[in-house]
Scaffold this active site. Sequence first.
Site, PDB file in Angstrom:
ATOM      1  N   ASP A 133      16.139  -7.128  27.718  1.00 46.64           N
ATOM      2  CA  ASP A 133      15.540  -7.090  29.049  1.00 46.64           C
ATOM      3  C   ASP A 133      15.388  -5.656  29.553  1.00 46.64           C
ATOM      4  O   ASP A 133      14.325  -5.250  30.037  1.00 46.64           O
ATOM      5  CB  ASP A 133      16.418  -7.900  30.005  1.00 46.64           C
ATOM      6  CG  ASP A 133      15.607  -8.544  31.119  1.00 46.64           C
ATOM      7  OD1 ASP A 133      14.373  -8.592  31.000  1.00 46.64           O
ATOM      8  OD2 ASP A 133      16.209  -9.013  32.098  1.00 46.64           O
ATOM      9  N   ASP A 192      15.758 -15.716  33.260  1.00 48.46           N
ATOM     10  CA  ASP A 192      16.823 -15.328  34.183  1.00 48.46           C
ATOM     11  C   ASP A 192      17.554 -16.538  34.743  1.00 48.46           C
ATOM     12  O   ASP A 192      18.558 -16.386  35.435  1.00 48.46           O
ATOM     13  CB  ASP A 192      16.244 -14.488  35.319  1.00 48.46           C
ATOM     14  CG  ASP A 192      15.583 -13.216  34.808  1.00 48.46           C
ATOM     15  OD1 ASP A 192      16.082 -12.672  33.816  1.00 48.46           O
ATOM     16  OD2 ASP A 192      14.563 -12.791  35.378  1.00 48.46           O
TER      17      ASP A 192
END
Length: 557
Positions: free
Chosen positions: A384, A461
């Site tokens: 990420d 997420d």
Amino acid sequence: MTEFWVCFSCCVAEQPQPKRRRRIDRSMIGEPTNFVHMTHVGSGDMGMGLAASECQEAVLHVSKGYLSKEYCLVYNSSLSNISDSLSNAVRYQLVNLTSTLLCDPGSLKQNSLLGKAVVVLRGTVRDCALSQKARVAQYLGAAVLLIASTDPMGIPSVNVTESEKVTIPFGLMRFQDFMDAQKVFAGEMEVQLYALPVLAFDCSILLMLALAIFTVAMGGFWSGAAERAKQSGAAVSGGEDGADSGDLSLYSPLKVLLFVLLMCVMLVLMYFFYKWLVYVVIVIFCLASATALYSCLDGIMNAVGCSKFSVSCGERSCSVRSLLLTSVCITLAVIWGVYRNEDRWIWILQDLLGVAFCLNFMKTITLSNYKICIILLSLLLVYDVFFVFITPFFTPNGESIMVQVALGPGAGGEKTNGDFMVPADSSTSYEKLPVVMRIPRLSAWVQNLCVMQFSILGYGDIIIPGMLVAYCHRFDVWTNSSKRIYFTCCTIAYSVGLVVTFVVMLLSKMGQPALLYLVPFTLITSAVVACVRKEFKQFWAGTTYQSSTEKNRFDQY
């Protein structure tokens, strides 16, 4: 995808509110220009050598009697003074001069448009610059100039030497909107111009926070309930053949590594071949979301004790409930696929399908032990951060691969020479990946008239930390924890981490990789709980500990 990004207007979200010019009174306007000796200045609408540009979207309020409608208006707050509320906005009668470019007065006489608003066609720079149109409108006595554009609308600017000569507010509107106004009002119209201040904090953030926490909590709860049902032999939430704690378990570090490498390859491929692969992802999402929604609804029906209403036909039997649920799920997925670019309302259906997708993912794919949790979440944290913060140094436009893939190449308007442009067509003309939860920015409804603004949270997420939450709940089941201490603490840790993510995003005014905050909060919290309860060895072993416990119970029996 594990992207976290909140879309703001390209012009106002990351800049302080522009300074308002001093309100102009008609007594302050000098003598009209003598157009006999005036030639077209060779300056463009935008570019070098122009007056300082501060772009802002405003509202063009069109009314006739009790009927009213509002449209997008793009203006330059350093050149035009516009009211900050509708109640304070001056009402002007609108004169339609779209049959001309208003590069010169033509047959119109001086002050023939005194105190009125006039709308004209934009044309091209070769015809005449915006400052030329504004000065002609002033000569005719107009109080406001509206320029209808068939091209994408950028910052309306004028040559520095001409900026002080332009004393009336002017802005760009879509020609499409003007044609719509003519159809709606069919005759004389009155207009008002106003621009509401844009707030940094938006209520959509709270809605997104609640949606994410709900999804993670329910996904973890469902996974634990399925594990308990498996142990007790009761089919609580699994469909036709009973419940299972998961169809696929990640128990090997090599599998986890291959899974993360596959995500990296897919993201890079999406970046380079977006316009082709986006349709593949859309088709996969329709199929996966319909299946996930069926699984969720079927689980709810089983939990409330709803009968399957089986009907026999010869030697075969079919469930009426299953047929109805299948029809509903397929219909919703098809509706989303057909109307996926209708940003005004389709986000509701996308979020519904997205929640079902995340819930089913967390229930179906499980992590076998805490060691696998650490490896997976740590690798995805690096993934990420790399694709959000590092890749901008390698991309030609300086934009991260993660953000560009998540939002689509046309997000926030079209681009010309690096500047964002409000599309001339209000309908979305580009495809977006269905990998995010989207909620419109409620306080930015003015900007939504031009380009829809969304708070966006990536599915990753929710799913990635949610898989750890699900593991914690399954461990509660294995240890017979009546208070679900691991599940509760990990869910609270996720909530706190997400709040921190939003706070950092608001303070920095830029998108954040949410896993940078969610992974440490959830991993450390669950480990601390295990240590405090002196169960870390069992928590680390996971299914190995669970298998040995079941064997001991069987031997005792």
